[in-house]
Design an enzyme around this catalytic site. Structure first.
Site, PDB file in Angstrom:
ATOM      1  N   ASP A   1      11.197  79.374 142.175  1.00 31.88           N
ATOM      2  CA  ASP A   1      13.134  79.049 142.555  1.00 31.88           C
ATOM      3  C   ASP A   1      13.173  80.451 143.697  1.00 31.88           C
ATOM      4  O   ASP A   1      12.590  81.384 143.770  1.00 31.88           O
ATOM      5  CB  ASP A   1      13.225  79.648 141.512  1.00 31.88           C
TER       6      ASP A   1
ATOM      7  N   ASP B   1      17.375  81.573 143.602  1.00 28.63           N
ATOM      8  CA  ASP B   1      18.186  82.589 143.012  1.00 28.63           C
ATOM      9  C   ASP B   1      18.170  83.048 142.063  1.00 28.63           C
ATOM     10  O   ASP B   1      17.670  82.142 141.124  1.00 28.63           O
ATOM     11  CB  ASP B   1      19.336  81.502 143.107  1.00 28.63           C
TER      12      ASP B   1
ATOM     13  N   LYS C   1      16.228  70.701 139.224  1.00 25.86           N
ATOM     14  CA  LYS C   1      15.783  71.677 137.928  1.00 25.86           C
ATOM     15  C   LYS C   1      16.955  71.391 136.190  1.00 25.86           C
ATOM     16  O   LYS C   1      17.893  71.681 136.573  1.00 25.86           O
ATOM     17  CB  LYS C   1      15.459  72.885 138.016  1.00 25.86           C
TER      18      LYS C   1
ATOM     19  N   ASP D   1      13.210  82.203 136.933  1.00 21.29           N
ATOM     20  CA  ASP D   1      13.990  83.128 136.746  1.00 21.29           C
ATOM     21  C   ASP D   1      14.752  82.667 135.194  1.00 21.29           C
ATOM     22  O   ASP D   1      15.155  83.372 134.407  1.00 21.29           O
ATOM     23  CB  ASP D   1      14.769  84.107 137.152  1.00 21.29           C
TER      24      ASP D   1
END
EC number: 3.1.3.-
Length: 259
Positions: A10, A12, A186, A211
């Site tokens: 990922d 961000d 996602k 995260d």
């Protein structure tokens, strides 16, 4: 600790937070490159094309990668729609709530974004969202047009803090129409499955890194790949500890991770 042949990562909140650098993330990417371990940034961000993502990483975070290292939910959405129009004999047309990156991808692949009778309503992050845009989307969905959501993120990390993301906009249309969208990014496993195929690896050879438990980790679990949750963004250890399905791996920062 299991050794993985490929990493789905990922962006961000994982590699950066808005324009804020995460030094350990930069070192992690450089370690992957040094060890020639394949990786693909799998991002729910639809506002940028791969070239824009590469430029942002280089200009703002001193991370140097290629467009082939990037797979966005905008790309996954476009691929899904291209397959779906053939499968159901529909026209290449869509009403889009979204930004330039997504609209360019769809236009480049032959989609008419100005049709008065679109085949799809596609809702993504739009930082120029207006009531009129929402109203038109609701009218189309209520008329039976297929409702597509690019990703379900409710919040997105920024230098100001956590701000509304695409999921918040999608839920506005969902709430008004009582219609559930088909989510591409996602936590849907579609984007992860596509990413694994792009890498040319098997599912047991890769790990999904992120995260956010509710999107990154949930997508990995649903797709049947191992997961690595890094506590640099959305999810918190005390919250994840209460969940029944734990990530395969958990770290506070990337310097802890051994390739």
């Amino acid at each position: 600790m299991k050794k993985y042949k490929g990493y789905l990562i990922d962006l961000d909140g994982t590699i950066y937070q808005g324009k804020i650098k995460i030094p350990a993330a930069k070192r992690f990417v450089e370690r992957l490159q040094k060890n020639q371990i394949p990786f693909l940034f799998v991002t729910n961000n639809t506002t940028k094309q791969p070239a824009d993502v590469v430029k942002n990483l280089a200009d703002n975070h001193d991370i140097f990668v290629n467009e082939s290292n990037v797979y966005t939910s905008g790309q996954a959405t476009t691929e899904y729609l291209l397959n779906d129009v053939v499968k159901h004999g529909l026209t290449k047309s869509a009403y889009v709530i979204g930004e330039k990156g997504l609209k360019q991808l769809l236009t480049e692949n032959g989609f008419d974004l100005y049709s008065s009778n679109p085949s799809y309503v596609v809702v993504a992050l739009d930082r120029d969202l207006t009531y009129q845009k929402l109203a038109q989307a609701v009218l189309y969905v209520n008329a039976g047009i297929k409702f597509i959501g690019t990703n379900a993120d409710t919040l997105i990390p920024s230098e100001q803090g956590m701000i509304p993301s695409a999921g918040a906009i999608i839920d506005s249309v969902r709430y008004a129409t009582h219609t559930n969208p088909f989510i591409i990014g996602k936590p849907n496993d579609l984007i992860v499955n596509n990413a694994v195929k792009r890498m040319g690896l098997q599912k047991d050879e890769v790990v999904m890194v992120g995260d956010n438990y509710d999107t990154d980790i949930a997508a990995g679990i649903k797709a049947g790949v191992d997961t690595l949750l890094v506590y640099s963004g959305v999810s918190k250890r005390d919250e994840v500890a209460k969940l029944p399905n734990k990530p395969t791996n958990e770290i506070d920062n990337f310097d802890e991770w051994i390739l």
